[in-house]
Enzyme design. Structure first.
Site, PDB file in Angstrom:
ATOM      1  N   PRO A 181      47.680  37.863  48.551  1.00 10.35           N
ATOM      2  CA  PRO A 181      47.625  38.193  49.973  1.00 10.35           C
ATOM      3  C   PRO A 181      48.993  38.648  50.483  1.00 10.35           C
ATOM      4  CG  PRO A 181      46.456  36.148  49.561  1.00 10.35           C
ATOM      5  CD  PRO A 181      47.200  36.496  48.305  1.00 10.35           C
ATOM      6  N   GLU A 182      49.066  39.886  50.904  1.00  9.26           N
ATOM      7  CA  GLU A 182      50.280  40.435  51.509  1.00  9.26           C
ATOM      8  C   GLU A 182      49.977  40.649  52.990  1.00  9.26           C
ATOM      9  OE1 GLU A 182      51.825  43.729  49.204  1.00  9.26           O
ATOM     10  OE2 GLU A 182      50.859  43.004  47.388  1.00  9.26           O
TER      11      GLU A 182
ATOM     12  N   ARG B 270      45.595  28.506  42.243  1.00  9.70           N
ATOM     13  CA  ARG B 270      46.837  28.228  41.520  1.00  9.70           C
ATOM     14  C   ARG B 270      47.766  27.240  42.224  1.00  9.70           C
ATOM     15  NH1 ARG B 270      48.848  33.918  39.331  1.00  9.70           N
ATOM     16  NH2 ARG B 270      50.531  32.653  38.551  1.00  9.70           N
TER      17      ARG B 270
END
Length: 294
Positions: free
Chosen positions: A2-3, A125
């Site tokens: 996600p940017e 993660r």
DNA sequence: CACTTGACCTGTCCGC
DNA sequence: TGCGGACAGGTCAAGT
């Protein structure tokens, strides 16, 4: 992954869904998922209602009526998914409409609201986190003091962009684009896409960029970020928006994860290499390395 | 100080 | 089919 465009898309969804809802309970799997809980949770989260949802850089802020805010970083695999149905808390099989929007083994934090709806923070993660802090203290965090300007802000000019890039003139341009203290919100996808758009090789040192390249990169970066927001972000594998929907920007990507395919501009085969420790995609014809002599 | 590399994690894919 | 290893990438700490 996600940017800026993905976090912006999540923010827009949550801003539509959350304000006015009151928190009734919170669960989390591990203290690392919610570092300062439970110290302030019972006093400043439970029974607080959501006032607004905002974004700065890649960070989401959920402002609460208690004068505290939830600060959320999705890092690479984080998701924030809202579900208006409380049925999943019971036993039995999920209904078809809930597939993909249910808590699973990647769920780190669950917020329940008094109306039966809930918000899941999933993160395969475990690099992401949720924090609860007084709203007034957020801007004092090191991250917010150091982070660069929003590249899509109306008052962000190409000259400001150039001057901030030049603070790291001896680094390669890709590493500098990824530096959040230079410009906020750019990650690996939009670094590669914007460099392709400006026809700049990612290992080019900032000091070797001509004036026209700064302006071209500024324009290219803003264009790809805006296009991605318009398309709901990029979904490589884990990213989904606040309602569990994938974004479609990858359909429009020119080089990212397109190694072996033809460059849309010149037809040359796109290659994948490694720059600044990251997988890097480029067209070897459009993006020539800068020669140090001649 | 300027800059680069490694650690943090888990799931997936690739070669043997 | 199983297993080891490389890889994915945002950010910060540690190293050069």
């Amino acid at each position: 992954m996600p940017e800026l465009p993905e976090v912006e898309t999540v923010k827009v969804g949550l801003q539509r869904l959350l304000p006015g809802r009151t928190v009734s309970a919170v669960q989390f799997d591990n203290p690392k998922s919610f570092p300062n809980a439970p110290a302030d949770v019972s006093e400043f989260l439970i029974q607080a209602s959501v006032v607004a949802v905002t974004r700065r850089a890649k960070v989401l802020l959920i402002e609460l009526s208690s004068k505290y805010s939830l600060i959320i970083h999705l890092k690479m695999t984080g998701q924030l998914v809202f579900n208006s149905d409380s049925a999943h808390f019971g036993a039995g099989h999920p209904s078809a409409s809930l597939v993909g929007r249910l808590p699973d083994k990647s769920t780190r934090v669950t917020l329940q609201f008094t109306d039966g709806s809930s918000l899941f923070f999933n993160d395969q993660r475990k690099f992401g986190w949720v924090r609860l802090l007084p709203t007034a203290e957020i801007l004092q965090l090191d991250f917010f003091k150091k982070v660069g300007p929003e590249p899509l802000a109306a008052d962000f000019t190409w000259q400001q962009f150039r001057d901030r890039l030049l603070r790291r003139k001896n680094s390669n341009i890709k590493a500098v684009l990824l530096d959040q203290t230079v410009v906020a919100g750019v990650g690996n996808i939009y670094a590669d896409e914007s460099l392709w758009g400006a026809k700049i090789h990612p290992t080019t040192l900032v000091r070797d960029l001509g004036p026209a390249k700064f302006k071209a990169l500024y324009t290219s970066l803003r264009d790809v970020l805006q296009l991605s927001i318009d398309k709901g972000g990029s979904s490589n594998h884990t990213y989904v928006d606040a309602e569990g929907n994938k974004g479609s920007y990858m359909t429009f990507a020119n080089v990212f994860r397109r190694e072996g395919q033809a460059c849309p501009r010149c037809g040359t085969t796109i290659i994948k290499t490694r720059v600044a420790g990251r997988g890097t995609h480029l067209c070897p014809h459009c993006q020539k390395p800068k020669r140090t002599t001649g």
